[in-house]
Design a protein around this motif. Structure first.
Motif, short mmCIF file in Angstrom:
data_model
loop_
_atom_site.label_atom_id
_atom_site.label_comp_id
_atom_site.label_asym_id
_atom_site.label_seq_id
_atom_site.Cartn_x
_atom_site.Cartn_y
_atom_site.Cartn_z
N LEU A 1 -0.69 4.57 -6.92
CA LEU A 1 -1.12 3.70 -5.83
C LEU A 1 -1.17 4.45 -4.51
O LEU A 1 -2.07 4.26 -3.70
CB LEU A 1 -0.18 2.51 -5.71
CG LEU A 1 -0.31 1.48 -6.81
CD1 LEU A 1 0.83 0.50 -6.75
CD2 LEU A 1 -1.63 0.75 -6.64
N LEU A 2 -0.20 5.31 -4.34
CA LEU A 2 -0.09 6.06 -3.09
C LEU A 2 -1.34 6.91 -2.85
O LEU A 2 -1.82 7.01 -1.74
CB LEU A 2 1.13 6.98 -3.21
CG LEU A 2 2.09 7.07 -2.05
CD1 LEU A 2 2.49 5.70 -1.59
CD2 LEU A 2 3.31 7.86 -2.51
N PHE B 1 8.82 11.04 0.58
CA PHE B 1 9.45 9.80 1.04
C PHE B 1 9.96 8.94 -0.12
O PHE B 1 11.14 8.60 -0.21
CB PHE B 1 8.48 9.00 1.90
CG PHE B 1 9.07 7.75 2.47
CD1 PHE B 1 9.78 7.79 3.65
CD2 PHE B 1 8.93 6.53 1.83
CE1 PHE B 1 10.33 6.63 4.18
CE2 PHE B 1 9.48 5.37 2.34
CZ PHE B 1 10.18 5.43 3.53
N TRP B 2 9.04 8.60 -1.00
CA TRP B 2 9.42 7.71 -2.10
C TRP B 2 10.33 8.42 -3.09
O TRP B 2 11.26 7.82 -3.63
CB TRP B 2 8.18 7.15 -2.81
CG TRP B 2 7.39 6.28 -1.90
CD1 TRP B 2 6.26 6.62 -1.21
CD2 TRP B 2 7.67 4.93 -1.54
NE1 TRP B 2 5.82 5.57 -0.46
CE2 TRP B 2 6.66 4.52 -0.64
CE3 TRP B 2 8.67 4.02 -1.90
CZ2 TRP B 2 6.64 3.24 -0.10
CZ3 TRP B 2 8.63 2.75 -1.36
CH2 TRP B 2 7.63 2.38 -0.47
N PRO C 1 4.95 3.90 4.85
CA PRO C 1 5.82 3.57 3.72
C PRO C 1 7.10 2.88 4.20
O PRO C 1 7.68 2.12 3.46
CB PRO C 1 6.12 4.93 3.09
CG PRO C 1 5.77 5.95 4.12
CD PRO C 1 4.72 5.34 4.98
N LEU D 1 3.68 4.04 -8.80
CA LEU D 1 3.81 4.14 -7.35
C LEU D 1 3.00 5.32 -6.83
O LEU D 1 2.26 5.21 -5.85
CB LEU D 1 5.29 4.32 -7.01
CG LEU D 1 5.62 4.13 -5.55
CD1 LEU D 1 5.55 2.66 -5.20
CD2 LEU D 1 7.01 4.67 -5.25
N LEU E 1 -4.30 6.68 -4.68
CA LEU E 1 -5.56 6.11 -5.17
C LEU E 1 -6.66 6.07 -4.12
O LEU E 1 -7.80 6.45 -4.40
CB LEU E 1 -5.29 4.72 -5.76
CG LEU E 1 -6.43 4.09 -6.55
CD1 LEU E 1 -6.86 5.03 -7.69
CD2 LEU E 1 -6.03 2.75 -7.12
N ALA F 1 6.89 -0.65 3.63
CA ALA F 1 6.86 -1.14 2.26
C ALA F 1 8.14 -0.79 1.51
O ALA F 1 8.36 -1.28 0.40
CB ALA F 1 5.65 -0.56 1.52
N LEU F 2 8.96 0.04 2.13
CA LEU F 2 10.13 0.54 1.40
C LEU F 2 11.05 -0.58 0.93
O LEU F 2 11.44 -0.63 -0.24
CB LEU F 2 10.91 1.52 2.29
CG LEU F 2 12.22 2.03 1.71
CD1 LEU F 2 11.95 2.83 0.45
CD2 LEU F 2 12.95 2.90 2.72
N ILE G 1 9.57 -2.83 -1.86
CA ILE G 1 9.45 -2.07 -3.10
C ILE G 1 10.83 -1.82 -3.69
O ILE G 1 11.06 -1.97 -4.89
CB ILE G 1 8.71 -0.73 -2.86
CG1 ILE G 1 7.25 -0.98 -2.48
CG2 ILE G 1 8.79 0.16 -4.09
CD1 ILE G 1 6.42 -1.60 -3.56
#
Lengths: 348, 301, 333
Positions: free
Chosen positions: A221-222, A285-286, A177, A218, A224, A180-181, A184
């Motif tokens: 997706l994480l 995290f997110w 992540p 989000l 999926l 991608a952070l 995003i």
């Protein structure tokens, strides 16, 4: 386990197993004990289990100070909606891979077309940079990147054979992540890459940071890839003949999926949902990076208690217990099913 | 995998053109969103990694070439955090797989109260990472009020160990292992329970002792589930974040994930953070290329 | 309503050819049985007709209408699967009603049809049960019920009796035969059991390695098999094949005689041998006679025969019922 063994051995194993079990559980137990202590008892040395009168005041204080129930509500919304959304994508995908797998990867484009797409992306990129005095404009570069990476990438992923697709999906889960952070964050942010005044349309009033509209997709997706993979292993166990019978009986794809397959795979779908709920509940995290108030889940709630200044451990413990209690209870009631699902078909 | 895969005839799948077309379309939504999810941020990260882009310094723009990478690699934290990442992942996996196997062998024996011990055992898996970091740091490993300190004092020590201060990586390793041990143990237990009892009898008839039974029957049977445990744990452990941030050890024993986060959060340097993110992606892909292939073999078997 | 025509139908999975090219016409109302050893392509052929597999080339038409590219449901066929393929989460009633619901029929009409089908198949008292609570035979009847409510142009049966025990199999066989007479609908039936084929079929299609060996009524196949494969496959116990001098004498590479067309005698006959195992069935006796160079011959004698293990006997084939085959196994007429 009908094997007979001596009672002495059973006793020994019982003692060892219970010791390990209790040790594993001890941190949770210890937290629970601290949660019922008054703040001054929590700091008294030596620490005792059965201290002076038990109190429920910590829970009340935590609720008053941080509005616990709002975080529970936020977490529930994110967890439930992301699970449902995930299933909507995952059921058809897992059906497809389990029952109509593709044997060979068939590229949907010829090699020349691939080159054309990538080349035109590069050309647009170059022209754009040329006309903007080599000052990159985000919109332009974004469009070029879309052409160079995203379109060929999606087509490539789509044209893989089934085991290729499955492994690719899994590998997206390997993507850190941290990588991608930034994008995003910039995509979600007001005045970022998307939500700004484009001239012909003004999107600067929108924002996905700290909003359910951002967190739910989000989270979907994480998780999926894991949902799809798990459903795939469950679907694999269902005899294809029943779906063929449905097809002969005139069922459309929708009916085949939701009136025949889904009810039959219900136990598997249930344990998939459970795993997803646990993963989403515990995601940190997110949640820590993209929320701070309106859509903040329990991960965020508890991190508020980590600030070094003014440690109130009884309250910290109460908050911890409040944050894990719901998921712990759900987990306990469903652990049998959950564990079977967690093996991802590695155990027959 | 050329030609016809073995499972085609064995498992009877829908092989008509119509089913294939439907299958493609049913797969499309999931593939599209996942492709967008994995390629869009990646593309942007690559782009940012070559830009001068600092949120605190909006005037300083333009191409940065490879300087972001240069400074990221030169950052003294980089090598340290890279080693920390590897140590944390490898250490935790070894601990949980070995411990999990032993625990599974133990729990596979008959004893009183198995159901309850199972519940006690699995509980740490459900605990929020932020919560477990806080609880371990403050209630158990705290140098003054922690349980370990109390135990040390009981044995006469006057200066109990400050776990998170002195042994930060090891402490986080303990916390993370505590969370993942139940997962490994229960998966392996399920696998053990699926082992055919007759095999045990047969191997006993063949004169195999408990050790050779474990070596030649149990261990090969556990190979598949162990691969899955390693894969799943790697996925989650590479990205350990909450324990490090909440544990407050990012500065002394962070990992790559934390380093990228701090580049963005503390230094507000998007370009550097993107370069770091790319390094993390490359690292993860090296690991995943290896692991995914391993699992892929299992999937087809 | 229900004639099926296959023209030059070919099926291959990659490089593996299952059916190399086949023509077949099934008339309306006919009961056709595909029979052959396992792996001969008979199930694949049925699935091609059903639309559950694509043909590699060739055409399939039903009532003159080309359905080669049509979806399974659009072909107007019903299928009974080997594993029954009942929906385990639905009651018997809902299982039978499912195709009608898919056809968006109104509730009253569905109910009437389900009740009629259930009455025909003696399922009325089980309508509220789940398939899991039924016996094998009852499940089979539910599968048939689900097939008949659609009023299909033809029924397809894929080894429907192979999961039943021997006694039940005979009973269900009769019921399926009965059903065919009652409905008069075309039925295509796949089995590896030649007894089922002989008892049920109007027309038998003998398949071997994806190729039709012979098509004909059960008695045609019995009386005049086109080749050695069909001769050996149809009839029980199996036909005896003899090579060597007795065949050469009759200008053939191989001759075949059915066990029931050999006379046994203790004194005189064409071939001599010693009695091996004798299987006494009461009505018949199967003798396995070791006839030296000719190999072991099976003889079927009516009633009880008083010979015992090791006795010397003489065998005489019925001269009118000797089948002659050339070196390729094709019959010489």
């Amino acid at each position: 386990m009908a094997r007979r063994q001596s009672p002495r051995r059973t006793l020994l194993i019982t003692i060892v197993a219970w010791t390990i079990g209790l040790l594993m559980f001890f941190p949770i137990f210890w937290t629970a004990v601290a949660a019922f202590k008054s703040e001054s008892d929590a700091y008294s040395l030596p620490q005792t289990v059965l201290s002076t009168p038990w109190t429920f005041e910590n829970f009340g204080i935590v609720q008053d100070r941080s509005d616990y129930f709002r975080y529970v509500f936020n977490t529930t919304v994110i967890v439930v909606l992301s699970t449902l959304l995930g299933l909507m994508f995952a059921i058809p995908a897992a059906w497809s891979m389990a029952f109509a797998p593709t044997a060979q990867s068939r590229s949907s484009l010829s090699g020349r077309q691939w080159l054309a797409i990538i080349f035109s992306g590069l050309v647009i990129c170059f022209l754009g940079l040329y006309f903007t005095d080599w000052k990159p404009s985000n919109a332009l570069v974004g469009f070029a990147l879309l052409l160079i990476f995203v379109v060929p990438g999606s087509l490539w992923a789509w044209s893989q054979n089934t085991s290729g697709t499955l492994l690719w999906m899994l590998s997206t889960k390997m993507m850190p992540p941290a990588g991608a952070l930034i994008p995003i964050y910039l995509i979600f942010n007001r005045n970022g890459l998307v939500f700004k005044d484009w001239g012909w349309i003004n999107l600067s009033d929108y924002n996905l940071i700290d909003s359910f509209w951002g967190m739910v997709p989000l989270m979907t997706l994480l998780n999926l890839p894991i949902i799809i993979w798990m459903l795939f292993t469950y679907f694999k166990e269902i005899p294809v003949g029943i779906l063929e019978a449905a097809r002969m009986d005139g069922a459309s794809l929708w009916n085949e999926l939701f009136r025949v397959l889904t009810p039959m795979a219900l136990p598997g779908i249930a344990s998939t949902c459970l795993l997803n709920i646990i993963l989403a509940w515990n995601e940190a995290f997110w949640s820590l990076n993209l929320t701070n108030k309106y859509a903040a889940p329990l991960s965020f709630f508890i991190s508020e208690y980590s600030s070094p200044e003014g440690q109130f451990w009884a309250k910290l413990s109460a908050a911890s217990i409040m944050a894990i209690a719901p998921i712990l209870v759900i987990g306990w009631f469903s652990q049998k099913q959950l564990v079977r699902g967690l093996t991802f078909g590695a155990v027959k | 995998m050329g030609g016809l895969p073995r499972w085609h005839i064995l498992s009877g799948i829908m092989a008509t053109r119509q089913a294939q077309v439907l299958g493609r379309w049913a797969l499309a939504p999931a593939v599209t969103v996942l492709a967008a999810w994995s390629f869009v941020p990646l593309a942007l990260t690559i782009y940012f990694a070559f830009l001068r882009y600092n949120l605190q310094d909006p005037d300083n723009t333009g191409w940065a070439g490879f300087s972001n990478f240069y400074y990221f690699f030169k950052d003294p934290y980089f090598v340290k955090d890279l080693i920390n990442t590897v140590l944390l992942v490898a250490g935790t996996i070894v601990t949980t797989v070995v411990g999990g196997t032993l625990l599974a062998l133990l729990l596979d024996q008959p004893f009183w109260g198995r159901g309850i011990v199972r519940l006690l055992m699995i509980s740490p898996f459900f605990v929020l990472p932020t919560v477990s970091a806080l609880v371990w740091k403050n209630l158990i490993m705290h140098p003054v009020f922690g349980l370990f300190a109390g135990i040390q004092r009981f044995f006469g020590s006057h200066e109990p160990l400050d776990w998170f201060g002195r042994l930060p990586l090891f402490s986080v390793g303990i916390v993370v292992s505590w969370q993942w041990l139940p997962y490994a143990a229960l998966i392996l237990l399920t696998a053990l329970q699926s082992l055919d009892e007759e095999q045990k009898d047969a191997s006993a008839m063949d004169g195999a002792g408990p050790l050779s039974y474990f070596r030649y029957i149990v261990l090969p049977h556990l190979a598949r589930p162990i691969t899955v445990v390693i894969l799943i744990e790697t996925i989650f452990l590479l990205n350990t974040f909450a324990e490090i941030k909440v544990g407050g050890i990012g500065g002394i024993a962070g990992n790559l994930t934390y380093l990228v986060f701090s580049q963005l959060n503390d230094a507000t340097d998007v370009g550097m953070a993107a370069a770091g993110g790319l390094v993390a992606v490359v690292l993860a892909n090296v690991v995943s290329a290896f692991l995914v292939r391993l699992v892929g073999k299992n999937l087809e078997a | 309503m229900g004639s099926i025509t296959l023209k030059n139908v070919r099926k291959a999975f990659g490089d593996t050819v299952i059916i190399p090219g086949l023509d077949l016409a099934i008339a309306d109302g006919e009961f056709v049985v595909f029979v052959g050893p396992s792996g001969c392509g008979k199930s694949t052929l049925l699935r091609l007709i059903a639309g559950l597999e694509d043909v590699t080339s060739g055409t399939i038409s039903i009532d003159g209408e080309d359905v080669t590219e049509a979806a399974p449901a659009k072909r107007g066929l019903s299928m009974v699967f080997q594993s029954y393929a009942l929906y385990p989460h639905m009651s018997v009633y809902n299982n039978i009603a499912f195709p009608l619901k898919m056809a968006k029929m109104d509730k009253a009409a569905i109910d009437a049809k389900v009740q009629t089908a259930a009455a025909t198949l003696n399922l009325t008292q089980y309508l509220q049960r789940r398939p899991g609570q039924l016996s094998g035979g009852q499940r089979q009847r539910v599968a048939i019920g689900r097939a008949i409510v659609r009023n299909p142009r033809a029924f397809l049966f894929d080894e429907p009796l192979s999961n039943l025990d021997a006694a039940l199999r005979v009973g269900m066989r009769l019921e399926i035969g009965e059903l065919h007479h009652k409905l008069g609908t075309t039925m295509v039936y796949v089995t590896h059991d030649q007894v089922e084929a002989m008892t049920l079929a109007d027309k038998i299609v003998v398949l071997n390695a994806g190729v039709i060996e012979q098509v004909g009524s059960p008695l045609e196949l019995y009386k005049s098999p086109a080749n050695q494969f069909v001769a050996g496959f149809i009839g029980s116990p199996k036909m005896n094949f003899v090579t060597g001098a007795p065949a050469v004498n009759r200008n053939a590479a191989t001759i075949g005689v059915r066990p029931e067309h050999i006379k046994i005698s203790k004194d005189t006959g064409e071939w001599a041998g010693t009695v091996g195992v004798a299987e006494h069935l009461g009505s018949d006796t199967f003798l396995h006679v070791n006839a030296a160079a000719l190999g072991t011959l099976t003889v079927r004698a009516e009633g009880e025969v008083s010979v015992s293990y090791g006795d010397r006997v003489f065998l005489t084939p019925d001269l009118n019922r000797i089948h002659r085959f050339d070196a390729n196994g094709v019959v010489i007429r």
